[in-house]
Design a protein around this motif. Structure first.
Motif, PDB file in Angstrom:
ATOM      1  N   GLU A 153       0.834  -1.206   0.000  1.00  0.00           N
ATOM      2  CA  GLU A 153       0.000   0.000   0.000  1.00  0.00           C
ATOM      3  C   GLU A 153       0.869   1.256   0.000  1.00  0.00           C
ATOM      4  O   GLU A 153       0.567   2.223  -0.708  1.00  0.00           O
ATOM      5  CB  GLU A 153      -0.927   0.009   1.214  1.00  0.00           C
ATOM      6  N   LYS A 154       1.948   1.249   0.780  1.00  0.00           N
ATOM      7  CA  LYS A 154       2.849   2.402   0.807  1.00  0.00           C
ATOM      8  C   LYS A 154       3.505   2.609  -0.551  1.00  0.00           C
ATOM      9  O   LYS A 154       3.626   3.739  -1.032  1.00  0.00           O
ATOM     10  CB  LYS A 154       3.920   2.211   1.894  1.00  0.00           C
ATOM     11  N   LYS A 155       3.928   1.496  -1.183  1.00  0.00           N
ATOM     12  CA  LYS A 155       4.532   1.605  -2.516  1.00  0.00           C
ATOM     13  C   LYS A 155       3.532   2.179  -3.511  1.00  0.00           C
ATOM     14  O   LYS A 155       3.873   3.043  -4.327  1.00  0.00           O
ATOM     15  CB  LYS A 155       5.002   0.237  -3.009  1.00  0.00           C
ATOM     16  N   LEU A 156       2.307   1.693  -3.459  1.00  0.00           N
ATOM     17  CA  LEU A 156       1.270   2.168  -4.368  1.00  0.00           C
ATOM     18  C   LEU A 156       1.010   3.656  -4.164  1.00  0.00           C
ATOM     19  O   LEU A 156       0.918   4.420  -5.133  1.00  0.00           O
ATOM     20  CB  LEU A 156      -0.015   1.365  -4.167  1.00  0.00           C
ATOM     21  N   LYS A 157       0.916   4.086  -2.921  1.00  0.00           N
ATOM     22  CA  LYS A 157       0.695   5.505  -2.637  1.00  0.00           C
ATOM     23  C   LYS A 157       1.846   6.349  -3.163  1.00  0.00           C
ATOM     24  O   LYS A 157       1.631   7.435  -3.710  1.00  0.00           O
ATOM     25  CB  LYS A 157       0.516   5.729  -1.137  1.00  0.00           C
ATOM     26  N   THR A 158       3.065   5.843  -3.010  1.00  0.00           N
ATOM     27  CA  THR A 158       4.239   6.562  -3.506  1.00  0.00           C
ATOM     28  C   THR A 158       4.191   6.686  -5.022  1.00  0.00           C
ATOM     29  O   THR A 158       4.433   7.763  -5.575  1.00  0.00           O
ATOM     30  CB  THR A 158       5.544   5.838  -3.082  1.00  0.00           C
ATOM     31  N   ILE A 159       3.854   5.612  -5.704  1.00  0.00           N
ATOM     32  CA  ILE A 159       3.771   5.625  -7.166  1.00  0.00           C
ATOM     33  C   ILE A 159       2.694   6.590  -7.635  1.00  0.00           C
ATOM     34  O   ILE A 159       2.906   7.392  -8.562  1.00  0.00           O
ATOM     35  CB  ILE A 159       3.523   4.204  -7.712  1.00  0.00           C
ATOM     36  N   ILE A 160       1.536   6.547  -6.991  1.00  0.00           N
ATOM     37  CA  ILE A 160       0.442   7.450  -7.357  1.00  0.00           C
ATOM     38  C   ILE A 160       0.866   8.899  -7.149  1.00  0.00           C
ATOM     39  O   ILE A 160       0.619   9.760  -7.997  1.00  0.00           O
ATOM     40  CB  ILE A 160      -0.835   7.115  -6.558  1.00  0.00           C
ATOM     41  N   LYS A 161       1.524   9.169  -6.040  1.00  0.00           N
ATOM     42  CA  LYS A 161       1.974  10.536  -5.747  1.00  0.00           C
ATOM     43  C   LYS A 161       2.988  10.991  -6.783  1.00  0.00           C
ATOM     44  O   LYS A 161       2.914  12.110  -7.277  1.00  0.00           O
ATOM     45  CB  LYS A 161       2.562  10.607  -4.356  1.00  0.00           C
ATOM     46  N   GLU A 162       3.946  10.123  -7.128  1.00  0.00           N
ATOM     47  CA  GLU A 162       4.965  10.480  -8.119  1.00  0.00           C
ATOM     48  C   GLU A 162       4.326  10.765  -9.474  1.00  0.00           C
ATOM     49  O   GLU A 162       4.708  11.711 -10.163  1.00  0.00           O
ATOM     50  CB  GLU A 162       5.983   9.353  -8.254  1.00  0.00           C
ATOM     51  N   ARG A 163       3.350   9.979  -9.862  1.00  0.00           N
ATOM     52  CA  ARG A 163       2.683  10.186 -11.145  1.00  0.00           C
ATOM     53  C   ARG A 163       1.875  11.478 -11.165  1.00  0.00           C
ATOM     54  O   ARG A 163       1.853  12.199 -12.146  1.00  0.00           O
ATOM     55  CB  ARG A 163       1.788   8.996 -11.491  1.00  0.00           C
ATOM     56  N   SER A 164       1.196  11.738 -10.054  1.00  0.00           N
ATOM     57  CA  SER A 164       0.410  12.978 -10.007  1.00  0.00           C
ATOM     58  C   SER A 164       1.340  14.187  -9.973  1.00  0.00           C
ATOM     59  O   SER A 164       1.028  15.228 -10.550  1.00  0.00           O
ATOM     60  CB  SER A 164      -0.538  12.990  -8.816  1.00  0.00           C
ATOM     61  N   ASP A 165       2.488  14.072  -9.320  1.00  0.00           N
ATOM     62  CA  ASP A 165       3.462  15.167  -9.281  1.00  0.00           C
ATOM     63  C   ASP A 165       4.067  15.410 -10.663  1.00  0.00           C
ATOM     64  O   ASP A 165       4.308  16.551 -11.058  1.00  0.00           O
ATOM     65  CB  ASP A 165       4.579  14.866  -8.276  1.00  0.00           C
ATOM     66  N   SER A 166       4.314  14.330 -11.405  1.00  0.00           N
ATOM     67  CA  SER A 166       4.915  14.482 -12.728  1.00  0.00           C
ATOM     68  C   SER A 166       3.939  15.078 -13.735  1.00  0.00           C
ATOM     69  O   SER A 166       4.339  15.726 -14.703  1.00  0.00           O
ATOM     70  CB  SER A 166       5.448  13.140 -13.235  1.00  0.00           C
ATOM     71  N   LYS A 167       2.630  14.870 -13.519  1.00  0.00           N
ATOM     72  CA  LYS A 167       1.627  15.462 -14.418  1.00  0.00           C
ATOM     73  C   LYS A 167       1.499  16.963 -14.204  1.00  0.00           C
ATOM     74  O   LYS A 167       1.155  17.698 -15.098  1.00  0.00           O
ATOM     75  CB  LYS A 167       0.263  14.783 -14.209  1.00  0.00           C
ATOM     76  N   ASN A 168       1.768  17.394 -12.977  1.00  0.00           N
ATOM     77  CA  ASN A 168       1.653  18.832 -12.643  1.00  0.00           C
ATOM     78  C   ASN A 168       2.890  19.502 -13.037  1.00  0.00           C
ATOM     79  O   ASN A 168       3.398  20.130 -13.655  1.00  0.00           O
ATOM     80  CB  ASN A 168       1.430  19.041 -11.146  1.00  0.00           C
TER      81      ASN A 168
END
Length: 72
Positions: free
Chosen positions: A57-72
């Motif tokens: 779950e922590k890995k998934l949250k990190t990946i989601i955060k990184e992807r959302s940060d890269s889109k911005n």
């Protein structure tokens, strides 16, 4: 103290089941011990799986955060 409680529990089970022989009582006591061991092993396995789930779950949250940060 715990052994006394376990023994009392076993004796209550044996009385409730109406064991007619010492061999039958010993057999049921062994079965109970095996079941208790199995439950203990399953609890350990469950704890390990929960820990692994938390890591994923922590890995998934990190990946989601990184992807959302890269889109911005």
């Amino acid at each position: 103290m715990k052994k006394v409680m376990n023994l009392s529990f076993v004796l209550l089970i044996l009385l409730a089941s109406g064991c007619s022989s010492k061999e039958e009582a010993e057999k049921q006591e062994k079965e109970l011990a095996n079941l208790q061991k199995e439950v203990s092993e399953l609890r350990i396995e469950n704890t390990k799986m929960k820990m692994e789930n938390t890591k994923l779950e922590k890995k998934l949250k990190t990946i989601i955060k990184e992807r959302s940060d890269s889109k911005n």
